[in-house]
Design a protein around this motif. Sequence first.
Motif, short mmCIF file in Angstrom:
data_model
loop_
_atom_site.label_atom_id
_atom_site.label_comp_id
_atom_site.label_asym_id
_atom_site.label_seq_id
_atom_site.Cartn_x
_atom_site.Cartn_y
_atom_site.Cartn_z
N PHE A 193 -0.55 -38.49 7.23
CA PHE A 193 -0.89 -39.79 6.78
C PHE A 193 0.34 -40.54 6.09
N GLN A 194 1.21 -39.57 5.60
CA GLN A 194 2.60 -40.21 4.97
C GLN A 194 3.27 -40.68 6.15
N GLU A 195 3.47 -39.76 7.01
CA GLU A 195 4.18 -40.21 8.10
C GLU A 195 3.90 -41.59 8.88
N LEU A 196 2.58 -41.62 8.98
CA LEU A 196 1.85 -42.58 9.45
C LEU A 196 2.29 -44.21 8.61
N VAL A 197 2.19 -44.03 7.14
CA VAL A 197 2.50 -45.03 6.44
C VAL A 197 4.03 -45.27 6.59
N GLY A 198 4.88 -44.38 6.67
CA GLY A 198 6.19 -44.61 6.84
C GLY A 198 6.52 -45.14 8.17
N ARG A 215 -4.62 -47.39 8.89
CA ARG A 215 -4.88 -45.92 8.96
C ARG A 215 -4.28 -44.99 7.99
N GLY A 216 -3.05 -45.38 7.61
CA GLY A 216 -2.23 -44.30 6.65
C GLY A 216 -2.68 -44.58 5.36
N HIS A 217 -2.89 -45.72 5.05
CA HIS A 217 -3.45 -45.84 3.55
C HIS A 217 -4.83 -45.52 3.26
N ALA A 249 -6.34 -42.57 0.81
CA ALA A 249 -7.21 -42.73 0.16
C ALA A 249 -8.05 -41.63 0.18
N ILE A 250 -8.65 -41.41 1.50
CA ILE A 250 -9.54 -39.92 1.70
C ILE A 250 -9.00 -38.66 0.95
N LEU A 251 -7.90 -38.31 1.10
CA LEU A 251 -7.40 -37.29 0.52
C LEU A 251 -7.44 -37.13 -1.14
N LEU A 252 -6.89 -38.44 -1.52
CA LEU A 252 -6.87 -38.86 -3.20
C LEU A 252 -8.17 -38.66 -3.75
N HIS A 276 -4.81 -47.51 -2.58
CA HIS A 276 -4.63 -47.33 -1.11
C HIS A 276 -5.56 -48.06 -0.40
N LEU A 277 -6.90 -48.16 -0.87
CA LEU A 277 -8.07 -48.63 -0.19
C LEU A 277 -7.66 -50.19 0.08
#
Length: 596
Positions: A454-459, A466-468, A472-475, A487-488
């Motif tokens: 997910f962090q790679e996706l945001v970057g 989808r990255g955020h 959000a799911i993780l957090l 993030h949502l």
Amino acid sequence: MARQTRAQPPPDLPLAAVARTPGEVADLVRRLAEVGQTAVPLDVEEALDGKASVAVVDPQGWEDSCRRALSTYELRQACPPAVLLTGSDPLALHRIEPTHGFLDLSLEHREVAATVSRARRARERFAACWPEPLSDLPRQERARIAALLEAGTGLEIRSDREGAFLQAVRTRMVGGLFPTAREYTGAVARNGAEVAALAALLSVGETYFWRYSGQFLALQALLVPSLPLAPRGAPSPLRIWSAGCATGEEAYSLAIACLEAVGPGGEVEVVGTDLNPAFLAQARAGIYRERSLRNLPVHLRRKYLELHPGGARVAQALGRRVRFDRLNLGGGELAPWAAANGPFHAIFCRNTLIYLSRGAAERIVGVFEGALSPGGGLFLGASESLLSRCPALEVSRGMGSFFYRKAAAVPAAASPPPAAASSGGAAGELAAELYGAGLAALDGEEVEGARRAFQELVGRCPGDARGHGGLAILLANEGREAEAEAHLQEAARRRPILPEVPYLRGLLAERRGDELAALRHYREALATAPDFFMAHLNRAWILRRLGRHESFAEELRCALAILKTRPRVASWLTGGMGREGLLSLVAESLAGAAGA
């Protein structure tokens, strides 16, 4: 750790005999006497506390306990002895660390005496430097060993694996009785077997039958039916490669999945490869404990295994379809091996590439691509994604999983596909790939793998929701509501529209006690994805608490209808409850609502 000065141990420390029980120790003492060696009976704790210069250990019947005891050398003040295992199977050295070598009691007296004498002299040199082998490796030696390991196997020692790397080096130094890091570095540089032994200690051997079942189901239900296995009625076996197969459970699971797909008349060939010879020895034996079977459905256990108390043996009909080869994925032999043994209809290489350098991983993926038959599938681990875009491989999704499918052969007369007008399409595909990998990692309880995806996706795709959404799911799962909400909000400002975003907002609203807001958010999720069964379920529980029993039952019926069409459900979405558990829960709740 600074080097400490210790007195050199006296030269008359005895030869110790160590075994599981007093009776077996007495038998070992007798066998040593028969080859001219006088040994004193000691238990493993006494031997490791410095009461012997050489310990002859019979590991038969207590391999796991023996390995655990020997691994405690760092907790002891005394220099450990040279450990010689009885027998002649060199694979035991990879199963039980740290050990110095073997003492084959079937050899002539003088050969046994020479082995013991060499071990005693090596231990004397080692003891004179103790505890330097436990000290931090000098930076220069650490870098050289890591470079040799990467050159030989492709394994990259990243910062998060530095501790495991240092532990593996110490274990090999203690086992081999290398008194200094420089001597051990020289051994690694000269000896490919030492590189392999070090890599084996860094291998993750955790596996079991039917692990991450979504990929086996995708192979069975999506990939195999699409393959041209028998053109014009000619026999064409289904051929699968399990790369990095560890102790063999994956390879046998692949054979089971394929046999279930092609039926009793179909032919299946599976080859498993691994660098660790001890893993391969266990795979070839095909004997597993109950723990390895925990995820394999009962009907498949009975069909393909010979069950016995505490475990099972692979049945002959299954075993003859699987073979195992020793292969270093990061070595120069990979491409020739693949060319000689391919092509394959599917290649499984799960949770291996993440440990390799980027260059090694890309080379390996290139070999995999070439070894796949047209239309074949490459299955990676849940937290892995292709490190570079491969035009011949496209993402396929289904059964709660994903894999990469090689494009079918293009007829010679066909026109080439038009070039993409912009990078938007490629970015969207990359985002979908990383998001799918992150969700699959969550489903496999690989939280850090999901976080990396997910962090790679945001970057790499900052404009994609989808990255955020994934973070959000993780957090939210970690109870970090404020960060999840941030993030949502970011995801809501981006595209594509994700049903997970309003669904998570509903969860967070429920935690705050705002049930009306939660109902509204769950309805928003269903407007985007009408088959989002967990939104129906969560609405149902709120409606029951509000006394709206008819609406409660209607939401349950919707959830039940959707669940009946799903072969499996994602554990990250359901809190770990499986499909069968959810079906039972919903059915019982509906029955209770009808009787109320």
